[in-house]
Design a protein around this motif. Structure first.
Motif, PDB file in Angstrom:
ATOM      1  N   SER A   2     -56.706   7.752 -13.574  1.00 14.68           N
ATOM      2  CA  SER A   2     -56.283   8.989 -13.495  1.00 14.68           C
ATOM      3  C   SER A   2     -56.491   9.581 -12.398  1.00 14.68           C
ATOM      4  N   TRP A   3     -57.256   9.192 -11.483  1.00 13.92           N
ATOM      5  CA  TRP A   3     -57.538   9.550 -10.499  1.00 13.92           C
ATOM      6  C   TRP A   3     -56.523   9.901  -9.394  1.00 13.92           C
ATOM      7  N   ASN A   4     -55.165   8.768 -10.045  1.00 11.67           N
ATOM      8  CA  ASN A   4     -54.054   8.782  -8.727  1.00 11.67           C
ATOM      9  C   ASN A   4     -53.166  10.226  -8.652  1.00 11.67           C
ATOM     10  N   ARG A   5     -53.888  10.977  -9.632  1.00 10.72           N
ATOM     11  CA  ARG A   5     -53.703  12.879  -9.307  1.00 10.72           C
ATOM     12  C   ARG A   5     -54.239  13.405  -8.322  1.00 10.72           C
ATOM     13  N   PRO A   6     -53.195  13.856  -7.965  1.00  8.88           N
ATOM     14  CA  PRO A   6     -53.773  14.234  -6.229  1.00  8.88           C
ATOM     15  C   PRO A   6     -54.500  15.874  -7.036  1.00  8.88           C
ATOM     16  N   LEU A   7     -55.733  15.936  -5.648  1.00  9.45           N
ATOM     17  CA  LEU A   7     -57.156  16.353  -5.993  1.00  9.45           C
ATOM     18  C   LEU A   7     -56.052  18.193  -5.831  1.00  9.45           C
TER      19      LEU A   7
END
Length: 493
Positions: A484-489
């Motif tokens: 899920s943290w692959n999505r850019p901040l």
């Protein structure tokens, strides 16, 4: 995905019919392959440039070897006479004296600084543009090696100066691995991920061949120990120039890419890869269970590599009594079949997963298990062959070759989990894995201080145990789902 691929195929057919130039470019120059092959060549050069001093030191320095292994005569092969080595007609002037422990410690400093700069290298690769960073470190390492012969002669082999050179080389080269994986994440489509990555990884093994055999071949053919420094250094500068002119950080910045290939890559990477600069989600990554599972298995793999791959030349010298030239040949012998095998496995993996015969997760688990369990089991079996030189060497080569399975699986998983942050994730896994390698090196010296066949066998038993435990944990808990943290901040322009 099938609808997207159909649209790309229709677009390809339409555009191909209207432009013969486009057809030529599609057939003969796909940019993703250019990027992959350039990364492979840079990797080969990286491995040759990192160890030129270590591979040539016997020609310009008088190296005194430790005789600790002769204090104990309780292993069964001691009575064998050393094989005669062909005497070289070349006579090299020795500039200074150095003991083998000091020589080894100089190379250890390279790996220490190399490991430490993995982390800033991974951060820079994911948050900025790794293309120019790769050019910089390649040129820097090349010039360091070009200047090294003069430095060695002027300082008469001052150990502190040589340590400083090793640290400087390691500091620059630490950024290469995470940067190349970041580049691959932006250029390797999902359907070709394993095959393209296998070409990249083949550079590791070809680089080891060039380092161990190519360096000595250049010295002996030219009669000058400085030749490899200049040849490999010049090649590095040339590769950096080609890299800057022909390679771009992602398909959207490449003016030479065809519209068809760009569209194909966009479809393949939609929702997976963001080509814009990003902030790295440190907290999410460090608290990710999958990241720590991957770090664990990488550390174990580096330990097994040290116990088996790095110990093979030492074992053949201490136990089987091979000479230096024969040891050099045998230490590079496994890397040729490893190169062929890893490329074949890459294309096979893509084919079998693309057609839905086996899931990606299953392929990663099978390859990792073969690559983790195979080498230590074969090494242990070879040690029970006693003084059967031919049998032991054949078994060792087969065992070493199986490392190709683990390399392909373990170095693909960062791209599976988070293609956006492959650089930093690779720096974590490989960096902590290298720290594990330092520990295992000290551990091997403790288990086999006298270098007897029984102590080596104990070491191989330990490696089998480590492989069993780490691989079991990996097979039970690992996953290859995009995190899920692959999505850019934050997206920036």
């Amino acid at each position: 995905m099938s609808e997207d691929m159909r649209e790309v195929r229709e677009s390809l057919e339409t555009t191909s019919a209207s432009s013969s130039e486009s057809i030529t470019r599609i057939a003969y120059l796909r940019q993703r392959y250019l990027v992959t092959f350039m990364i492979m060549f840079i990797t080969i050069n990286c491995y040759t440039n990192r160890a030129i001093i270590t591979e040539t030191i016997e020609f310009f320095a008088e190296v005194t070897r430790s005789r600790n292994s002769t204090k104990h005569k309780n292993h069964q092969c001691l009575e064998l006479q050393p094989l005669l080595e062909k005497k070289s007609s070349l006579n090299f002037t020795k500039i200074f004296k150095i003991d083998s422990e000091t020589s080894d410690s100089i190379q250890d400093l390279f790996y220490l600084s190399y490991t430490l700069t993995h982390f800033p290298g991974g951060i820079y690769a994911d948050s900025r543009n790794p293309k120019h960073l790769l050019s910089l470190v390649t040129v820097a390492c090349s010039f360091i090696n070009i200047l090294s012969p003069s430095i060695i002669k002027i300082t008469k082999g001052n150990h502190h100066v040589m340590r400083a050179v090793a640290i400087l080389l390691g500091t620059f080269q630490g950024a290469i691995f995470p940067s190349t994986l970041n580049m691959m994440a932006h250029w390797a489509p999902l359907r070709e991920r394993a095959s393209l990555m296998s070409l990249n990884l083949a550079g590791f093994f070809l680089g080891l061949v060039a380092s161990k055999s190519g360096t000595k071949l250049l010295v002996k053919s030219s009669g000058d120990w400085t030749t490899p420094f200049y040849v490999f250094g010049a090649i590095g500068v040339f590769l950096a120039l080609i890299w800057e002119l022909w390679v771009f950080q992602d398909p959207h910045h490449d003016p030479r890419i065809t519209p068809e290939e760009k569209e194909y890559l966009d479809v393949e990477m939609r929702g997976l890869v963001d080509h814009n600069p990003k902030r790295i989600p440190y907290f999410a990554m460090f608290t990710s269970f999958q990241v720590w599972i991957l770090i664990l298995v990488h550390a174990a793999n580096r330990g097994i590599w040290h116990f088996t791959g790095m110990m093979t030349p030492v074992y053949t010298k201490d136990i089987l009594k091979y000479g230096n030239d024969q040891i050099n040949l045998m230490s590079t012998l496994p890397y040729i079949p490893m190169t062929v095998l890893i490329i074949a496995l890459g294309y096979f993996s893509d084919w079998i997963t693309r057609n839905g015969y086996v899931s990606v997760l299953t392929m990663r688990k099978v390859f990792t298990s073969l690559g983790m369990m195979g080498p230590p089991i074969y090494m242990l079996t070879g040690s029970y062959g006693g003084c059967d030189r031919l049998g032991a060497v054949i078994i060792f080569v087969i065992g070493m070759t199986q490392f190709a399975f683990a390399y392909l699986a373990l170095y693909l998983i960062p791209m599976d989990l988070s293609p956006n942050y492959t650089g930093f994730l690779a720096s974590l896994t490989n960096g902590f894995g290298n720290f594990g390698g330092f520990f295992f090196k000290k551990f091997s010296m403790w288990v086999a201080p006298d270098k007897t066949i029984h102590q080596y066998r104990d070491l191989f038993w330990v490696s089998v145990l480590i492989a069993m435990i780490s691989n079991l944990v990996y097979v039970i808990f690992c996953n290859v789902k995009v995190q899920s943290w692959n999505r850019p901040l934050v997206k920036r322009k």
